[in-house]
Design a protein around this motif. Structure first.
Motif, PDB file in Angstrom:
ATOM      1  N   GLY A 138      13.880   8.679  -1.186  1.00  0.00           N
ATOM      2  CA  GLY A 138      13.696   9.282   0.056  1.00  0.00           C
ATOM      3  C   GLY A 138      13.432   8.199   0.958  1.00  0.00           C
ATOM      4  N   PRO A 139      13.191   8.496   2.365  1.00  0.00           N
ATOM      5  CA  PRO A 139      13.347   7.192   3.119  1.00  0.00           C
ATOM      6  C   PRO A 139      12.083   6.669   3.169  1.00  0.00           C
ATOM      7  CG  PRO A 139      13.725   9.481   4.226  1.00  0.00           C
ATOM      8  CD  PRO A 139      13.394   9.729   2.978  1.00  0.00           C
ATOM      9  N   ILE A 140      10.860   7.105   2.590  1.00  0.00           N
ATOM     10  CA  ILE A 140       9.807   6.379   2.578  1.00  0.00           C
ATOM     11  C   ILE A 140       8.841   6.274   3.637  1.00  0.00           C
ATOM     12  CG2 ILE A 140       8.450   4.545   1.383  1.00  0.00           C
ATOM     13  CD1 ILE A 140      10.815   4.297  -0.424  1.00  0.00           C
ATOM     14  N   THR A 141       9.234   5.102   4.413  1.00  0.00           N
ATOM     15  CA  THR A 141       8.667   4.944   5.815  1.00  0.00           C
ATOM     16  C   THR A 141       7.270   5.093   5.903  1.00  0.00           C
ATOM     17  OG1 THR A 141      10.622   6.071   6.746  1.00  0.00           O
ATOM     18  CG2 THR A 141       8.996   5.548   8.271  1.00  0.00           C
ATOM     19  N   GLY A 145      -0.565   3.447   4.278  1.00  0.00           N
ATOM     20  CA  GLY A 145       0.090   3.131   3.292  1.00  0.00           C
ATOM     21  C   GLY A 145       0.763   4.399   2.800  1.00  0.00           C
ATOM     22  N   ASP A 146       0.792   5.479   3.535  1.00  0.00           N
ATOM     23  CA  ASP A 146       1.462   6.720   2.582  1.00  0.00           C
ATOM     24  C   ASP A 146       2.645   6.613   3.400  1.00  0.00           C
ATOM     25  OD1 ASP A 146      -1.071   7.418   1.431  1.00  0.00           O
ATOM     26  OD2 ASP A 146      -1.616   9.125   3.155  1.00  0.00           O
ATOM     27  N   PHE A 178       0.031  -0.425  -5.904  1.00  0.00           N
ATOM     28  CA  PHE A 178       1.069   0.581  -5.536  1.00  0.00           C
ATOM     29  C   PHE A 178       1.231   1.373  -6.468  1.00  0.00           C
ATOM     30  CE2 PHE A 178       4.973  -0.309  -2.530  1.00  0.00           C
ATOM     31  CZ  PHE A 178       5.415   1.129  -2.763  1.00  0.00           C
ATOM     32  N   SER A 179       1.147   2.643  -6.218  1.00  0.00           N
ATOM     33  CA  SER A 179       1.255   4.030  -7.046  1.00  0.00           C
ATOM     34  C   SER A 179       2.659   4.546  -6.824  1.00  0.00           C
ATOM     35  CB  SER A 179       0.311   4.809  -7.025  1.00  0.00           C
ATOM     36  OG  SER A 179       0.723   5.772  -8.038  1.00  0.00           O
ATOM     37  N   PRO A 180       3.286   4.727  -7.787  1.00  0.00           N
ATOM     38  CA  PRO A 180       4.653   5.725  -7.497  1.00  0.00           C
ATOM     39  C   PRO A 180       4.212   7.042  -7.768  1.00  0.00           C
ATOM     40  CG  PRO A 180       4.501   4.955  -9.987  1.00  0.00           C
ATOM     41  CD  PRO A 180       3.258   4.281  -9.233  1.00  0.00           C
ATOM     42  N   ASN A 182      -8.807  -2.097   1.833  1.00  0.00           N
ATOM     43  CA  ASN A 182      -8.466  -3.537   2.238  1.00  0.00           C
ATOM     44  C   ASN A 182      -7.035  -3.910   2.777  1.00  0.00           C
ATOM     45  OD1 ASN A 182     -11.178  -4.432   2.068  1.00  0.00           O
ATOM     46  ND2 ASN A 182     -10.655  -5.101  -0.143  1.00  0.00           N
ATOM     47  N   GLY A 183      -6.402  -2.848   3.073  1.00  0.00           N
ATOM     48  CA  GLY A 183      -4.922  -2.697   3.411  1.00  0.00           C
ATOM     49  C   GLY A 183      -3.919  -3.198   2.323  1.00  0.00           C
ATOM     50  N   LEU A 184      -4.431  -2.869   1.092  1.00  0.00           N
ATOM     51  CA  LEU A 184      -3.576  -3.341  -0.170  1.00  0.00           C
ATOM     52  C   LEU A 184      -3.354  -2.238  -0.899  1.00  0.00           C
ATOM     53  CD1 LEU A 184      -6.211  -6.559  -0.945  1.00  0.00           C
ATOM     54  CD2 LEU A 184      -3.589  -6.494   0.091  1.00  0.00           C
ATOM     55  N   TYR A 185      -3.416  -0.740  -0.348  1.00  0.00           N
ATOM     56  CA  TYR A 185      -2.992   0.201  -1.369  1.00  0.00           C
ATOM     57  C   TYR A 185      -1.948   0.842  -0.579  1.00  0.00           C
ATOM     58  CZ  TYR A 185      -2.810   4.529  -3.959  1.00  0.00           C
ATOM     59  OH  TYR A 185      -2.216   5.940  -4.625  1.00  0.00           O
ATOM     60  N   PHE A 186      -0.737   1.118  -1.692  1.00  0.00           N
ATOM     61  CA  PHE A 186       0.320   1.848  -0.991  1.00  0.00           C
ATOM     62  C   PHE A 186       0.892   2.920  -2.178  1.00  0.00           C
ATOM     63  CE2 PHE A 186       0.376  -2.109   1.141  1.00  0.00           C
ATOM     64  CZ  PHE A 186       0.670  -1.813   2.374  1.00  0.00           C
ATOM     65  N   ARG A 187       1.573   3.956  -1.612  1.00  0.00           N
ATOM     66  CA  ARG A 187       2.281   4.791  -2.711  1.00  0.00           C
ATOM     67  C   ARG A 187       3.365   5.345  -2.246  1.00  0.00           C
ATOM     68  NH1 ARG A 187      -1.901   9.879  -2.384  1.00  0.00           N
ATOM     69  NH2 ARG A 187      -2.384  10.050   0.016  1.00  0.00           N
TER      70      ARG A 187
END
Length: 426
Positions: free
Chosen positions: A395-398, A403-404, A147-149, A162-167
């Motif tokens: 921000g709202p992120i959403t 994962g974007d 999970f990168s900021p 694999n559905g495991l990356y978010f930012r």
């Protein structure tokens, strides 16, 4: 992949580009991004006492080391808020801090195995897209969330993770659009660039070029350099020889070596910075050296999140940590940590796949949650059996299915006589 970007051109308002900052929408891409179908616990299943181990691989060293303190402070501040209410939520975070380094010193080669050996459910980092790409396969291959900021390369949108990356940071498609249009709106017809030769630098340069050329401009020089390079005379000479109206510096900390060679040879007010090098230089350079220069930074204007940065300063002081001089990506790091905790709470699990399956939900990506803006408030909704929709400091992120974040802002800043930046009010 089939996808589209939808945005509306806009002007800078109070330091934030109004589209070019708009919302960023990405259509679905099969086989990528944060998602999953882990089964939800039954309504009558007792809530577990959870200890969530989260590692960080943020830049304590390397060419983005100036981003390490605000990012780690953002994580630590979130951990303190999460653990403060653990008696009512049943969830405690156990952080394990580590160094990502960069692609030159390769600190991640020893740090990532160490973090994985600690049995973390997620790793927050890296800041650099190029660095994250060096270890994403290792992390997601181990079944752990990355999970990168601060990663902004467009490569992550379609990466097989694999559905495991978010930012929590938006793709450079958006920053490039804002910066290219800003330079054109400022009257430049020709543009030179000095570009870091990695996924971040070349990707951002591509989108700046597209936006600037669409506005009628011409990029007349765009030499690159590699991580670890210490001299930039050839790149500087090539750009100056092209006699551009403006120069965009798409670099990391190498900027401190590049700038002195430009002072006196190029009008500082025609220089443009990006998130990788936008820094409060202060007395590092002679007073007035950067007056009028501008830069872009993903996220809400730092001036507009003053309550958060003030609270972060108080937290840092209470912990005996050295005072912060930068706040870039502190809010995004804070939000990443909060979201991981909320997803763990919603899943009633510390298993990475279960957490990943809930991250879209707690960010509001499924559209059926109750809005909340603090961990305590959101946790109360979840523990009470509801669905939380966290709107963060950044921000709202959403999240969408890859994962974007689907909504993002790009702040525009300008340097003053003291070589520090503030929101651009043009």
């Amino acid at each position: 992949m089939s996808g589209f970007i939808r945005s509306r051109a806009g002007k800078a308002i109070g330091g934030i580009a109004a589209v070019g900052i708009s919302a960023l929408f990405l259509a679905g891409c099969t086989g990528t991004g944060g998602g999953g179908d882990a089964s939800e616990p039954a309504d009558d299943q007792p809530r577990e006492e959870l200890t969530l181990k989260v590692g960080t691989a943020l830049p304590q060293t390397g060419n983005l080391a100036f981003l390490g303190p605000p990012e780690e402070a953002g994580v630590a501040y979130a951990v303190s808020q999460i653990n403060e209410v653990s008696d009512t939520t049943g969830l405690t975070i156990d952080p394990v801090y580590g160094d990502s380094g960069d692609t030159d010193n390769k600190a991640y080669e020893t740090e990532i195995p160490r973090l994985l050996g600690e049995d973390v459910s997620a790793i927050i980092g890296a800041a650099s897209s190029g660095t994250s790409l060096q270890f994403i396969d290792q992390v997601v291959g181990a079944g752990v969330i990355q999970f990168s900021p601060a990663n902004t390369s467009d490569q992550f949108t379609t990466y097989d993770d694999n559905g495991l990356y978010f930012r929590t940071a938006p793709s450079d498609v958006l920053q490039g659009e804002v910066l290219g249009n800003l330079i054109a709106e400022d009257g430049a017809q020709t543009l030179g660039m000095i570009v870091l030769n990695d996924s971040y630098g070349t990707g951002l340069a591509k989108y700046v070029t597209e936006a600037f050329e669409a506005a009628g401009g011409e990029v007349v020089a765009a030499p690159t350099y590699n991580t670890g390079d210490t001299t930039f005379d050839a790149q500087i000479s090539e750009v100056l020889a092209a006699d551009p109206d403006a120069i965009a510096l798409i670099t990391f900390e190498e900027i401190t070596t590049i700038l002195p060679s430009l002072f006196g040879q190029f009008d500082a007010s025609k220089l443009y910075f990006v998130d990788g090098n936008l820094s409060n230089f202060g007395d590092e350079f002679p007073a007035g050296s950067l007056t009028g220069a501008k830069g872009t930074l993903p996220g809400l204007s730092i001036d507009s999140i003053g309550d958060f940065t003030d609270a972060l300063d108080e937290f840092v002081a209470s912990e005996g940590i050295e005072p912060l001089t930068e706040y870039s990506y502190a809010a995004e790091s804070f939000d990443a940590t909060i979201l991981l905790a909320l997803a763990s709470l919603a899943a009633n699990s510390t298993d990475p796949a279960d957490i990943a399956a809930k991250l879209i939900e707690v960010s509001g990506g499924e559209g059926d949650g109750e809005k909340c803006t603090t961990y305590a408030e959101c946790a109360e909704i979840i523990v009470g059996g509801g669905v939380a929709d966290y709107d963060g400091v950044s921000g709202p992120i959403t999240f969408n299915e890859v994962g974007d974040p689907t909504e993002a802002s790009i702040g525009i800043y300008q340097f003053g006589e003291d070589n520090t930046y503030s929101a651009y009010e043009g």
